[in-house]
Write an enzyme that holds these catalytic residues in place. Sequence first.
Site, mmCIF file in Angstrom:
data_model
loop_
_atom_site.group_PDB
_atom_site.id
_atom_site.type_symbol
_atom_site.label_atom_id
_atom_site.label_comp_id
_atom_site.label_asym_id
_atom_site.label_seq_id
_atom_site.Cartn_x
_atom_site.Cartn_y
_atom_site.Cartn_z
ATOM 1 N N ASP A 16 27.311 63.178 72.823
ATOM 2 C CA ASP A 16 26.903 64.365 73.601
ATOM 3 C C ASP A 16 25.716 63.397 74.214
ATOM 4 O O ASP A 16 25.523 62.292 74.028
ATOM 5 C CB ASP A 16 26.425 64.733 72.432
ATOM 6 C CG ASP A 16 26.114 66.307 72.559
ATOM 7 O OD1 ASP A 16 25.745 66.342 74.023
ATOM 8 O OD2 ASP A 16 24.689 65.877 71.981
ATOM 9 N N ASP B 190 22.773 65.448 76.065
ATOM 10 C CA ASP B 190 21.190 66.442 75.940
ATOM 11 C C ASP B 190 21.005 66.158 73.983
ATOM 12 O O ASP B 190 21.341 66.715 73.371
ATOM 13 C CB ASP B 190 21.380 67.805 76.166
ATOM 14 C CG ASP B 190 21.311 67.438 77.874
ATOM 15 O OD1 ASP B 190 20.718 67.019 78.418
ATOM 16 O OD2 ASP B 190 21.883 67.844 77.913
HETATM 17 C C1 XBP Z 1 23.533 70.547 77.115
HETATM 18 C C2 XBP Z 1 23.227 72.277 77.576
HETATM 19 C C3 XBP Z 1 22.541 71.727 79.014
HETATM 20 C C4 XBP Z 1 21.639 71.203 79.277
HETATM 21 C C5 XBP Z 1 21.210 71.705 80.852
HETATM 22 O O1 XBP Z 1 24.201 71.052 75.744
HETATM 23 O O2 XBP Z 1 22.773 72.498 77.075
HETATM 24 O O3 XBP Z 1 22.901 72.816 79.146
HETATM 25 O O4 XBP Z 1 20.079 72.244 78.804
HETATM 26 O O5 XBP Z 1 22.344 71.348 81.616
HETATM 27 P P1 XBP Z 1 24.797 69.418 74.841
HETATM 28 P P2 XBP Z 1 22.681 71.531 82.622
HETATM 29 O O6 XBP Z 1 23.718 68.695 74.670
HETATM 30 O O7 XBP Z 1 25.575 69.999 73.647
HETATM 31 O O8 XBP Z 1 25.966 68.932 76.080
HETATM 32 O O9 XBP Z 1 21.418 72.748 83.435
HETATM 33 O O10 XBP Z 1 23.381 70.663 83.630
HETATM 34 O O11 XBP Z 1 23.854 72.313 82.990
HETATM 35 MG MG MG Z 2 23.073 67.571 72.304
#
Ligand code: XBP
Ligand code: MG
Length: 244
Positions: free
Chosen positions: A9, A11
């Site tokens: 993953d 973020d």
């Molecule tokens: C991460 C997210 C993303 C970011 C924003 O989830 O939820 O939506 O907050 O990114 P994960 P965007 O770690 O599970 O991938 O604005 O580009 O959507």
């Molecule tokens: Mg995440």
Amino acid sequence: MALTALIFDVDGTLAETERDGHRVAFNAAFAEAGLAWHWDVELYDDLLAVTGGKERIRHFCARFDPAFLQRRDATALIAGIHAAKTRRYGALVRAGRIGLRPGVERLIREARASGIRLAIATTTAPDNVTQLLQTTLGDDAPGWFEVIGAGDVVPAKKPAPDVYLWVLERLGLDSAECVAIEDSEPGLEAAIGAGLATVVTPSAHAPSPRDPGGAWQGAALVLEDLTQLTLADLAALTDPSTNH
Ligand code: XBP
Ligand code: MG
């Protein structure tokens, strides 16, 4: 089965991107669009229950500015705000405001050196992944990941398993040969839903299990960070004889 690939993953897992990255970029995009919206840390922690930036904006509107969603061009407006947010986020990342979490770079480099294949399964926009990898690991780093499943490649975002299934299909691998690394409850649910053994390194900001009794249910390992995690630990998770 032997460990063949690691699926990361982004973020909260590779880096703490949410509070000082995405949140700041959303607010800058709202101001740029002349909107009076502002997401403080407390509100943003709550909004993180909805994955995906466009989906998060829509969810916010439904709660706090329903009239916005009545506009005929609401979907296009949200897409435009989100595109501005992606530009703002990229600038923050390129300015060096977001660093990798402890142990991430070492694990990625060790996996590469051992011939373990790498992939990414994330909800965030593809540009955000490229910028983060290039800024923190070098210009060629996006190419280290054989498959990058990001953003709208699947309509149903995490906690749906779809992005992990999309990545597994493109890797041509069975889930039993791979391990996922996640930081949040929706991410864990998505990875488990795709049949993956999942290591969780909880993010300081991403959604955690609401019920402390059911904390990270189904995770193969829960670690504070990746500093102590070895390839042997990961290989053990794909080996049924170790009984995980
Ligand atoms: C991460 C997210 C993303 C970011 C924003 O989830 O939820 O939506 O907050 O990114 P994960 P965007 O770690 O599970 O991938 O604005 O580009 O959507
Ligand atoms: Mg995440």
